[in-house]
Design an enzyme around this catalytic site. Sequence first.
Site, PDB file in Angstrom:
ATOM      1  N   CYS A  33      43.875  32.119  42.469  1.00  0.00           N
ATOM      2  CA  CYS A  33      43.532  32.113  41.039  1.00  0.00           C
ATOM      3  C   CYS A  33      43.697  33.467  40.391  1.00  0.00           C
ATOM      4  O   CYS A  33      43.615  33.574  39.170  1.00  0.00           O
ATOM      5  CB  CYS A  33      42.097  31.636  40.860  1.00  0.00           C
ATOM      6  SG  CYS A  33      40.926  32.723  41.667  1.00  0.00           S
ATOM      7  N   ASP A  35      41.634  35.948  40.619  1.00  0.00           N
ATOM      8  CA  ASP A  35      40.358  36.585  40.293  1.00  0.00           C
ATOM      9  C   ASP A  35      40.085  37.778  41.211  1.00  0.00           C
ATOM     10  O   ASP A  35      40.513  37.796  42.364  1.00  0.00           O
ATOM     11  CB  ASP A  35      39.221  35.563  40.417  1.00  0.00           C
ATOM     12  CG  ASP A  35      39.316  34.500  39.335  1.00  0.00           C
ATOM     13  OD1 ASP A  35      40.128  34.687  38.418  1.00  0.00           O
ATOM     14  OD2 ASP A  35      38.582  33.506  39.415  1.00  0.00           O
ATOM     15  N   CYS A  58      35.939  33.378  37.595  1.00  0.00           N
ATOM     16  CA  CYS A  58      35.324  32.173  37.049  1.00  0.00           C
ATOM     17  C   CYS A  58      33.797  32.255  37.123  1.00  0.00           C
ATOM     18  O   CYS A  58      33.236  33.184  37.724  1.00  0.00           O
ATOM     19  CB  CYS A  58      35.804  30.970  37.848  1.00  0.00           C
ATOM     20  SG  CYS A  58      35.172  30.956  39.513  1.00  0.00           S
ATOM     21  N   CYS A 102      35.299  30.343  45.685  1.00  0.00           N
ATOM     22  CA  CYS A 102      34.929  31.443  44.790  1.00  0.00           C
ATOM     23  C   CYS A 102      33.804  32.279  45.395  1.00  0.00           C
ATOM     24  O   CYS A 102      33.731  33.490  45.167  1.00  0.00           O
ATOM     25  CB  CYS A 102      34.486  30.906  43.436  1.00  0.00           C
ATOM     26  SG  CYS A 102      35.592  29.642  42.785  1.00  0.00           S
TER      27      CYS A 102
HETATM   28 FE1  FES Z   1      38.994  32.129  41.098  1.00  0.00          FE
HETATM   29 FE2  FES Z   1      36.702  30.958  41.190  1.00  0.00          FE
HETATM   30  S1  FES Z   1      38.536  30.128  40.423  1.00  0.00           S
HETATM   31  S2  FES Z   1      37.215  32.824  42.077  1.00  0.00           S
END
Ligand code: FES
Length: 124
Positions: A33, A35, A58, A102
């Site tokens: 993702c 992140d 997120c 996550c």
């Molecule tokens: Fe990327 Fe949650 S969707 S850490």
Amino acid sequence: MYNEKVMDHFQNPRNAGEMLNPSGVGEVGNMKCGDIMKIFIKVEEGRIQDINFLTFGCGAAIASSSMLTELVKGKTLEEALNITNMDVAEKLGGLPDAKLHCSNLAADALHKAIENYQANNSPV
Ligand code: FES
């Protein structure tokens, strides 16, 4: 889709923000993702006296970071190293299956911060 505890930590994150002069820093990213989570620790006499996080991610990632900081404050390095991704998710009262990954960021970033501290403080 998130329970109340997750929403609380997402909307009122504890210990968010950068730390000045940390003893150790750990950063991890999620390839899927994109992140990113960064954990800062202040270590004194073998204990994590303070901990902060910066998370670009997120809601589950932010809630996991926040919960992790509460779990870890005051713990010895050894105790902190034993905290797992599942511990964080469990303390949050569970995360939806699709969001379990996550919570992985939180414990991984903490372990990296401890490794960074140990590398900075190992005898040469
Ligand atoms: Fe990327 Fe949650 S969707 S850490």
